[in-house]
Enzyme design. Structure first.
Site, PDB file in Angstrom:
ATOM      1  N   HIS A 159       0.823  -1.229   0.000  1.00  0.00           N
ATOM      2  CA  HIS A 159       0.000   0.000   0.000  1.00  0.00           C
ATOM      3  C   HIS A 159       0.849   1.268   0.000  1.00  0.00           C
ATOM      4  O   HIS A 159       0.320   2.359  -0.211  1.00  0.00           O
ATOM      5  CB  HIS A 159      -0.945   0.020   1.207  1.00  0.00           C
ATOM      6  CG  HIS A 159      -1.939  -1.086   1.190  1.00  0.00           C
ATOM      7  ND1 HIS A 159      -2.797  -1.285   0.131  1.00  0.00           N
ATOM      8  CD2 HIS A 159      -2.216  -2.069   2.093  1.00  0.00           C
ATOM      9  CE1 HIS A 159      -3.559  -2.352   0.373  1.00  0.00           C
ATOM     10  NE2 HIS A 159      -3.215  -2.846   1.552  1.00  0.00           N
ATOM     11  N   ASP A 195      -2.561 -10.510  -2.608  1.00  0.00           N
ATOM     12  CA  ASP A 195      -3.146 -10.081  -1.335  1.00  0.00           C
ATOM     13  C   ASP A 195      -4.616  -9.723  -1.567  1.00  0.00           C
ATOM     14  O   ASP A 195      -4.993  -9.303  -2.665  1.00  0.00           O
ATOM     15  CB  ASP A 195      -2.366  -8.852  -0.822  1.00  0.00           C
ATOM     16  CG  ASP A 195      -2.843  -8.367   0.539  1.00  0.00           C
ATOM     17  OD1 ASP A 195      -2.162  -8.680   1.540  1.00  0.00           O
ATOM     18  OD2 ASP A 195      -3.879  -7.672   0.612  1.00  0.00           O
ATOM     19  N   HIS A 197      -6.158  -7.187  -0.663  1.00  0.00           N
ATOM     20  CA  HIS A 197      -6.335  -5.759  -0.944  1.00  0.00           C
ATOM     21  C   HIS A 197      -5.608  -5.333  -2.220  1.00  0.00           C
ATOM     22  O   HIS A 197      -4.596  -5.932  -2.587  1.00  0.00           O
ATOM     23  CB  HIS A 197      -5.824  -4.922   0.235  1.00  0.00           C
ATOM     24  CG  HIS A 197      -6.515  -5.219   1.526  1.00  0.00           C
ATOM     25  ND1 HIS A 197      -6.034  -6.141   2.440  1.00  0.00           N
ATOM     26  CD2 HIS A 197      -7.667  -4.727   2.049  1.00  0.00           C
ATOM     27  CE1 HIS A 197      -6.855  -6.201   3.482  1.00  0.00           C
ATOM     28  NE2 HIS A 197      -7.861  -5.363   3.275  1.00  0.00           N
ATOM     29  N   ASP A 284      -4.678 -12.937   3.250  1.00  0.00           N
ATOM     30  CA  ASP A 284      -5.934 -12.426   3.801  1.00  0.00           C
ATOM     31  C   ASP A 284      -7.115 -12.723   2.883  1.00  0.00           C
ATOM     32  O   ASP A 284      -8.242 -12.301   3.169  1.00  0.00           O
ATOM     33  CB  ASP A 284      -5.835 -10.931   4.147  1.00  0.00           C
ATOM     34  CG  ASP A 284      -5.088 -10.105   3.123  1.00  0.00           C
ATOM     35  OD1 ASP A 284      -4.717 -10.644   2.058  1.00  0.00           O
ATOM     36  OD2 ASP A 284      -4.887  -8.906   3.383  1.00  0.00           O
TER      37      ASP A 284
END
Ligand code: OKP
Ligand code: MG
Ligand code: ZN
Length: 343
Positions: A159, A195, A197, A284
């Site tokens: 991120h 991931d 996200h 995740d």
């Protein structure tokens, strides 16, 4: 497969995460890395190495000087200003305001952040530096001839933009790894972000470039963090047009559907003909993850590793998210074992 791990990850041990108006225990906590390391040992995945020190030069190839200076000094500046809690951003550049770096510590914290979910306290900079060194050491192993290496990074990185922290990330380990390959003469490098996200930082860092292909599978940002990037019409710009691919999915997506996106991603990577692959590996996507909404099972991570191996590329795995600590070791190491042929 060799694993690179640094005990310095534990220097990041914040007590707070702002969530739903409460300060909760952070999801991104030290036991995540320790649990993965225990599983690596338990399964005898391979040698476990401590990172080498690479200095700031390979990090500066991705991040700005003023951002790195900020990360290094912000905790001392915060304490010197008389603040008594952890660093949590409070103010940002609103629409119509100026992109100008202020002197005041609250102003600088806002200038260099993309969210308030990521507190900072003493040791965060040291842990983030160690995490980048972990990734760069794994990159070196692969450049020196290993087929693949596992960078057990903590804190995660995908991120983080060139000059923004948030989403539990400070230094973009996957981007730093991809750039290191480029700087060592690898002509084309692909980053595959599995991931849960969107890998917003990695996308942004390479958005105008055609030498690094960025692909992310993730939860639909209309519904989940990072909220403002990761939609499927983001294809890259200028030179980079056609070299970014986003594959968002809705809640409850199982591997049978998610793996179709993985197939699309792998076909695009094969067509790109990269000389190395960086996998931003979050687990995740797991069915029991406390902050995510996909439905992958532990066995699915074996299949994921197998599919990535089929690309036939020198591969660095950089650890990203995964917040069901009870399963994070099995799930992450399953990807490596799938890569090595376990079914
Ligand atoms: C980091 B990585 C949940 C807050 C979510 C952002 C999630 C960062 C995920 N209440 N904060 O991609 O796993
Ligand atoms: Mg992703
Ligand atoms: Zn994640």
């Amino acid at each position: 497969m060799k694993t690179v791990f640094s005990p310095l990850h534990s220097r990041r041990h914040v007590k707070t995460e702002l969530d739903g108006g409460l300060l909760i225990e952070p999801h991104e906590k030290p036991s995540r890395a320790e649990t993965i390391l225990a599983r690596v040992r338990d399964q005898a995945l391979g040698e476990i190495l401590e990172p080498e020190e690479f200095g700031l030069e390979p990090i500066k190839r991705v991040h700005t000087d003023d951002y790195l200076t900020f990360l290094e000094t912000c905790w001392d500046d915060w304490v010197a200003d008389g603040k008594r809690g952890e660093i949590i951003p409070t103010f940002w550049i609103g629409r119509g305001m100026r992109h100008r770096l202020p002197k005041d510590i609250d102003g600088r914290v806002g200038y260099f952040s993309l969210g308030a979910d990521t507190s900072i306290s003493e040791g965060t900079w040291e842990a983030a530096r160690a995490s980048a060194n972990v990734a760069l050491t794994a990159q070196k192993l692969v450049a020196d001839g290993e087929r693949a290496a596992f960078a057990l990074c903590r804190p995660p990185g995908h991120h983080a933009h060139a000059d923004l922290f948030g989403g539990y990330c400070f230094l973009n380990n996957a981007a730093i790894t991809a750039q290191a390959f480029r700087d060592q003469g690898y002509e084309r490098v692909a980053v595959l972000d599995v991931d849960f996200h969107h890998g917003n930082g990695t996308q942004a860092i390479f958005y105008h470039r055609s030498d690094v292909l960025t692909i992310s599978l993730h939860g639909d940002p209309d519904l989940v963090f990072p909220h403002f990037l990761g939609f499927d019409d983001e294809i890259g710009e200028g030179e980079g047009e056609g070299f970014n691919l986003n594959i968002p999915y809705p809640p409850n997506t199982p591997y049978s559907v998610w793996s179709q996106g993985l197939e699309t991603a792998c076909e695009r990577i094969a067509q790109f003909q990269p000389e190395a692959l960086v996998v931003a590996l979050g687990v995740d996507t797991f069915e029991e993850d406390p902050i995510s909404f996909f439905k992958l099972t532990s066995a699915d991570y074996l299949s994921l590793g197998q599919r990535i191996e089929k690309l036939g590329l020198p591969t660095v795995f950089t650890m990203e998210g995964g917040y069901d600590v009870d399963a994070i070791g099995v799930n992450a190491v399953n990807v490596m074992q799938g890569f090595e042929g376990k079914r």
